[in-house]
Design a protein around this motif. Structure first.
Motif, mmCIF file in Angstrom:
data_model
loop_
_atom_site.group_PDB
_atom_site.id
_atom_site.type_symbol
_atom_site.label_atom_id
_atom_site.label_comp_id
_atom_site.label_asym_id
_atom_site.label_seq_id
_atom_site.Cartn_x
_atom_site.Cartn_y
_atom_site.Cartn_z
ATOM 1 N N GLU A 1 0.831 -1.211 0.000
ATOM 2 C CA GLU A 1 0.000 0.000 0.000
ATOM 3 C C GLU A 1 0.865 1.261 0.000
ATOM 4 O OE1 GLU A 1 -4.104 -1.359 2.245
ATOM 5 O OE2 GLU A 1 -2.429 -0.688 3.481
ATOM 6 N N ASN A 2 1.917 1.269 0.809
ATOM 7 C CA ASN A 2 2.821 2.426 0.841
ATOM 8 C C ASN A 2 3.489 2.631 -0.515
ATOM 9 O OD1 ASN A 2 2.303 3.043 3.525
ATOM 10 N ND2 ASN A 2 3.997 1.803 4.281
ATOM 11 N N GLN A 3 3.931 1.540 -1.136
ATOM 12 C CA GLN A 3 4.611 1.653 -2.422
ATOM 13 C C GLN A 3 3.656 2.101 -3.514
ATOM 14 O OE1 GLN A 3 7.948 1.497 -2.718
ATOM 15 N NE2 GLN A 3 7.601 2.273 -4.782
ATOM 16 N N VAL A 4 2.417 1.644 -3.473
ATOM 17 C CA VAL A 4 1.421 2.099 -4.451
ATOM 18 C C VAL A 4 1.232 3.608 -4.334
ATOM 19 C CG1 VAL A 4 -1.038 2.036 -5.040
ATOM 20 C CG2 VAL A 4 0.210 -0.091 -4.705
ATOM 21 N N THR A 5 1.140 4.093 -3.111
ATOM 22 C CA THR A 5 0.969 5.525 -2.882
ATOM 23 C C THR A 5 2.169 6.308 -3.416
ATOM 24 O OG1 THR A 5 -0.382 5.074 -0.929
ATOM 25 C CG2 THR A 5 0.556 7.287 -1.114
ATOM 26 N N ILE A 6 3.354 5.810 -3.150
ATOM 27 C CA ILE A 6 4.578 6.457 -3.649
ATOM 28 C C ILE A 6 4.592 6.450 -5.172
ATOM 29 C CG2 ILE A 6 7.093 6.156 -3.841
ATOM 30 C CD1 ILE A 6 6.960 5.109 -0.885
ATOM 31 N N THR A 7 4.278 5.313 -5.761
ATOM 32 C CA THR A 7 4.311 5.175 -7.217
ATOM 33 C C THR A 7 3.276 6.081 -7.882
ATOM 34 O OG1 THR A 7 5.071 2.885 -6.971
ATOM 35 C CG2 THR A 7 4.199 3.522 -9.123
ATOM 36 N N GLN A 8 2.092 6.171 -7.295
ATOM 37 C CA GLN A 8 1.071 7.066 -7.855
ATOM 38 C C GLN A 8 1.576 8.503 -7.868
ATOM 39 O OE1 GLN A 8 -2.230 6.099 -5.250
ATOM 40 N NE2 GLN A 8 -3.283 5.031 -6.905
ATOM 41 N N GLY A 9 2.228 8.909 -6.795
ATOM 42 C CA GLY A 9 2.793 10.255 -6.743
ATOM 43 C C GLY A 9 3.856 10.466 -7.807
ATOM 44 N N GLN A 10 4.682 9.458 -8.015
ATOM 45 C CA GLN A 10 5.721 9.553 -9.044
ATOM 46 C C GLN A 10 5.108 9.714 -10.423
ATOM 47 O OE1 GLN A 10 7.799 5.890 -8.290
ATOM 48 N NE2 GLN A 10 9.385 6.908 -7.063
ATOM 49 N N ILE A 11 4.064 8.951 -10.692
ATOM 50 C CA ILE A 11 3.409 9.020 -12.001
ATOM 51 C C ILE A 11 2.759 10.382 -12.191
ATOM 52 C CG2 ILE A 11 1.518 8.069 -13.383
ATOM 53 C CD1 ILE A 11 2.245 5.325 -12.071
ATOM 54 N N GLU A 12 2.082 10.877 -11.158
ATOM 55 C CA GLU A 12 1.417 12.180 -11.246
ATOM 56 C C GLU A 12 2.414 13.310 -11.459
ATOM 57 O OE1 GLU A 12 -0.862 12.379 -7.643
ATOM 58 O OE2 GLU A 12 -2.286 10.849 -8.334
ATOM 59 N N ARG A 13 3.613 13.193 -10.871
ATOM 60 C CA ARG A 13 4.634 14.230 -11.008
ATOM 61 C C ARG A 13 5.514 14.016 -12.231
ATOM 62 N NH1 ARG A 13 5.485 12.490 -5.943
ATOM 63 N NH2 ARG A 13 7.561 11.796 -6.490
ATOM 64 N N ASN A 14 5.208 12.965 -13.019
ATOM 65 C CA ASN A 14 6.019 12.634 -14.191
ATOM 66 C C ASN A 14 7.489 12.450 -13.796
ATOM 67 O OD1 ASN A 14 6.238 11.980 -16.874
ATOM 68 N ND2 ASN A 14 6.594 14.085 -17.531
ATOM 69 N N ALA A 15 7.694 11.585 -12.816
ATOM 70 C CA ALA A 15 9.029 11.330 -12.279
ATOM 71 C C ALA A 15 9.936 10.726 -13.351
ATOM 72 C CB ALA A 15 8.920 10.370 -11.092
ATOM 73 N N PRO A 16 11.242 10.842 -13.150
ATOM 74 C CA PRO A 16 12.184 10.240 -14.101
ATOM 75 C C PRO A 16 11.964 8.733 -14.230
ATOM 76 C CG PRO A 16 13.338 11.660 -12.548
ATOM 77 C CD PRO A 16 11.923 11.546 -12.071
ATOM 78 N N LEU A 17 12.306 8.218 -15.374
ATOM 79 C CA LEU A 17 12.149 6.803 -15.669
ATOM 80 C C LEU A 17 12.845 5.925 -14.626
ATOM 81 C CD1 LEU A 17 10.957 4.829 -17.711
ATOM 82 C CD2 LEU A 17 13.085 5.026 -19.007
ATOM 83 N N SER A 18 13.998 6.344 -14.166
ATOM 84 C CA SER A 18 14.749 5.548 -13.177
ATOM 85 C C SER A 18 13.961 5.387 -11.878
ATOM 86 C CB SER A 18 16.116 6.176 -12.900
ATOM 87 O OG SER A 18 15.953 7.481 -12.380
ATOM 88 N N ASN A 19 13.235 6.414 -11.467
ATOM 89 C CA ASN A 19 12.413 6.320 -10.255
ATOM 90 C C ASN A 19 11.296 5.301 -10.448
ATOM 91 O OD1 ASN A 19 14.023 8.482 -9.573
ATOM 92 N ND2 ASN A 19 12.353 9.764 -8.852
ATOM 93 N N LEU A 20 10.667 5.338 -11.616
ATOM 94 C CA LEU A 20 9.590 4.387 -11.899
ATOM 95 C C LEU A 20 10.125 2.957 -11.968
ATOM 96 C CD1 LEU A 20 7.552 6.373 -14.582
ATOM 97 C CD2 LEU A 20 7.039 6.104 -12.147
ATOM 98 N N GLU A 21 11.307 2.796 -12.549
ATOM 99 C CA GLU A 21 11.918 1.464 -12.618
ATOM 100 C C GLU A 21 12.251 0.943 -11.227
ATOM 101 O OE1 GLU A 21 15.076 2.318 -15.353
ATOM 102 O OE2 GLU A 21 13.871 1.692 -17.084
#
Length: 99
Positions: free
Chosen positions: A21-41
């Motif tokens: 659940e924590n990681q999903v929340t973090i990942t959603q934030g990364q996607i919304e902020r258009n985080a760098p590809l390395s963060n998403l990986e």
């Protein structure tokens, strides 16, 4: 001995689901902020590790396989938990491929 193994595995699954659940929340934030590809990986790798640990915890205990868990307020059994986790990985991988 089986009871304690079941309780240990159920606790392990519950802890992994909190991590999920924590990681999903973090990942959603990364996607919304258009985080760098390395963060998403990196997030994808965390999701994969959690999924693998869930598989191992379920395989170690019949009690864990038949228990009911809560993920984001939804009640789920093992099959639903694993399908949810797998779909997260697939969807995040798709987002990364289209990034």
């Amino acid at each position: 001995m089986g009871f304690f193994n079941a309780m240990s595995s159920i606790n392990k699954v519950n802890n992994l689901l909190k991590d999920l659940e924590n990681q999903v929340t973090i990942t959603q934030g990364q996607i919304e902020r258009n985080a760098p590809l390395s963060n998403l990986e990196n997030s994808l790798n965390v999701h994969k590790r959690i999924h693998q640990e869930l598989l191992e915890a379920f395989s170690n205990s019949g009690g864990a396989r038949v228990s009911v868990y809560t993920v984001f307020g939804d009640k789920m059994r093992m099959d639903d938990v694993l399908m949810y986790s797998k779909n997260l990985i697939i969807n995040l991988n798709t987002i990364i491929q289209n990034h």
